[in-house]
Design a protein around this motif. Structure first.
Motif, mmCIF file in Angstrom:
data_model
loop_
_atom_site.group_PDB
_atom_site.id
_atom_site.type_symbol
_atom_site.label_atom_id
_atom_site.label_comp_id
_atom_site.label_asym_id
_atom_site.label_seq_id
_atom_site.Cartn_x
_atom_site.Cartn_y
_atom_site.Cartn_z
ATOM 1 N N ALA A 186 0.830 -1.205 0.000
ATOM 2 C CA ALA A 186 0.000 0.000 0.000
ATOM 3 C C ALA A 186 0.864 1.255 0.000
ATOM 4 O O ALA A 186 0.551 2.243 -0.677
ATOM 5 N N ALA A 187 1.965 1.222 0.750
ATOM 6 C CA ALA A 187 2.873 2.369 0.776
ATOM 7 C C ALA A 187 3.512 2.586 -0.593
ATOM 8 O O ALA A 187 3.701 3.726 -1.034
ATOM 9 N N MET A 188 3.835 1.500 -1.288
ATOM 10 C CA MET A 188 4.495 1.614 -2.590
ATOM 11 C C MET A 188 3.549 2.079 -3.689
ATOM 12 O O MET A 188 3.961 2.751 -4.631
ATOM 13 N N SER A 189 2.257 1.726 -3.576
ATOM 14 C CA SER A 189 1.310 2.093 -4.632
ATOM 15 C C SER A 189 0.613 3.422 -4.364
ATOM 16 O O SER A 189 -0.081 3.943 -5.242
ATOM 17 N N GLY A 190 0.774 3.972 -3.143
ATOM 18 C CA GLY A 190 0.250 5.300 -2.848
ATOM 19 C C GLY A 190 -1.243 5.419 -3.048
ATOM 20 O O GLY A 190 -2.028 4.696 -2.443
ATOM 21 N N GLU A 191 -1.651 6.323 -3.930
ATOM 22 C CA GLU A 191 -3.075 6.594 -4.148
ATOM 23 C C GLU A 191 -3.754 5.539 -5.004
ATOM 24 O O GLU A 191 -4.981 5.521 -5.120
ATOM 25 N N PHE A 192 -2.973 4.636 -5.603
ATOM 26 C CA PHE A 192 -3.535 3.665 -6.536
ATOM 27 C C PHE A 192 -3.843 2.340 -5.847
ATOM 28 O O PHE A 192 -3.193 1.956 -4.881
ATOM 29 N N ASP A 193 -4.836 1.627 -6.376
ATOM 30 C CA ASP A 193 -5.068 0.248 -5.970
ATOM 31 C C ASP A 193 -4.082 -0.641 -6.709
ATOM 32 O O ASP A 193 -3.746 -0.383 -7.877
ATOM 33 N N SER A 194 -3.624 -1.693 -6.041
ATOM 34 C CA SER A 194 -2.654 -2.572 -6.683
ATOM 35 C C SER A 194 -2.982 -4.032 -6.401
ATOM 36 O O SER A 194 -3.675 -4.358 -5.425
ATOM 37 N N LEU A 195 -2.491 -4.889 -7.268
ATOM 38 C CA LEU A 195 -2.621 -6.328 -7.078
ATOM 39 C C LEU A 195 -1.353 -7.006 -7.547
ATOM 40 O O LEU A 195 -0.570 -6.447 -8.326
ATOM 41 N N TRP A 196 -1.157 -8.222 -7.048
ATOM 42 C CA TRP A 196 0.008 -9.037 -7.386
ATOM 43 C C TRP A 196 -0.463 -10.164 -8.289
ATOM 44 O O TRP A 196 -1.423 -10.867 -7.968
ATOM 45 N N LEU A 197 0.192 -10.327 -9.440
ATOM 46 C CA LEU A 197 -0.102 -11.427 -10.353
ATOM 47 C C LEU A 197 1.099 -12.356 -10.388
ATOM 48 O O LEU A 197 2.240 -11.895 -10.509
#
Length: 244
Positions: A186-197
């Motif tokens: 969450a810290a690395m993606s900041g304002e964006f939602d992220s997922l791991w593939l």
């Protein structure tokens, strides 16, 4: 007289049954956060608004309580107070207060967290399930469940299925996925939602936007130096998925 005695005895027995404390044992999940994420499409905002805790597990016979916030787990012991409140004591000498209100478990507002409400998980986790897995499965099913069509990107025209257990079918180059809930991702993606593939032992982070029935997946480009924590921003769109 005999009828009156029977009636009084029945009333006492019913009163005793009604006052029996409800057993809080089991797994409780933050359903409000899930519903907010589904409604808005923005997972990070929903977790910030209704978090930080996502799941509680209570074991009355052993008086054990644990919570998960998607990144770490806290474990403590609880005692039921005279008013029915569950006072949870954690290592480090801090406490949280829980109470039952009909079908909800309420975590009282404290110096650490705001008030939060939880409902029982629809299914009990398996004995080897990691902490937080009940919340994750409920979130994955509600947030990304169903059949998706690859409208644009590699595999165009194919169908994609995001399973509640984190398995993935139909998306080229991936067989597992994980939504970022908290912590370093969450810290690395900041304002964006992220997922791991992930495919086999290899995987990487991606940024995404969910708006209505459209899921856009973008490359996660890093603007940080090699010796710094990654700081991702949106790169080229890799996929556009449309829910069928």
């Amino acid at each position: 007289m005999r009828c009156l005695f029977v009636a009084l005895l029945t009333g006492v027995l019913l009163s005793g049954c009604a006052s029996t404390p409800q057993d809080p044992s089991g797994t409780w999940i933050n359903q409000a956060a899930i519903e907010a994420a589904v409604k808005s499409g923005n997972l990070r905002e929903a977790l910030l608004a209704y978090g930080p805790n996502l799941e509680w597990q209570l074991d009355s016979p052993r008086q054990l309580a644990s919570f998960s916030n998607g990144f770490e787990r806290g474990e403590g012991r609880f005692k039921r107070q005279a008013d029915g409140e569950l006072r949870v004591h954690f290592y480090g000498d801090f406490e949280e207060s829980l109470s039952l209100n009909n079908d909800e478990l309420i975590q009282a507002q404290s110096d650490t967290w705001p008030e939060q409400r939880f409902v029982r998980a629809p299914t009990a986790p398996g004995p080897l399930a990691p902490p937080g897995s009940s919340f994750e499965q409920a979130l994955y099913s509600a947030y990304l469940g169903g059949t998706w069509l690859i409208e644009e990107g590699l595999g165009q025209g194919g169908l994609v299925l995001f399973q509640a257990d984190g398995s993935l079918q139909g998306l080229p180059g991936a067989e597992r996925y994980a939504l970022c809930l908290a912590g370093d991702c969450a810290a690395m993606s900041g304002e964006f939602d992220s997922l791991w593939l992930q495919l086999g032992d290899q995987g990487q982070s991606w940024l995404f936007e969910l708006e209505g029935d459209q899921l856009r997946v973008f490359e996660a480009l890093n603007r940080s130096q090699i010796d710094e924590m990654p700081n991702y921003y949106k790169g080229q769109q890799r996929w556009l998925l449309v829910k069928r």
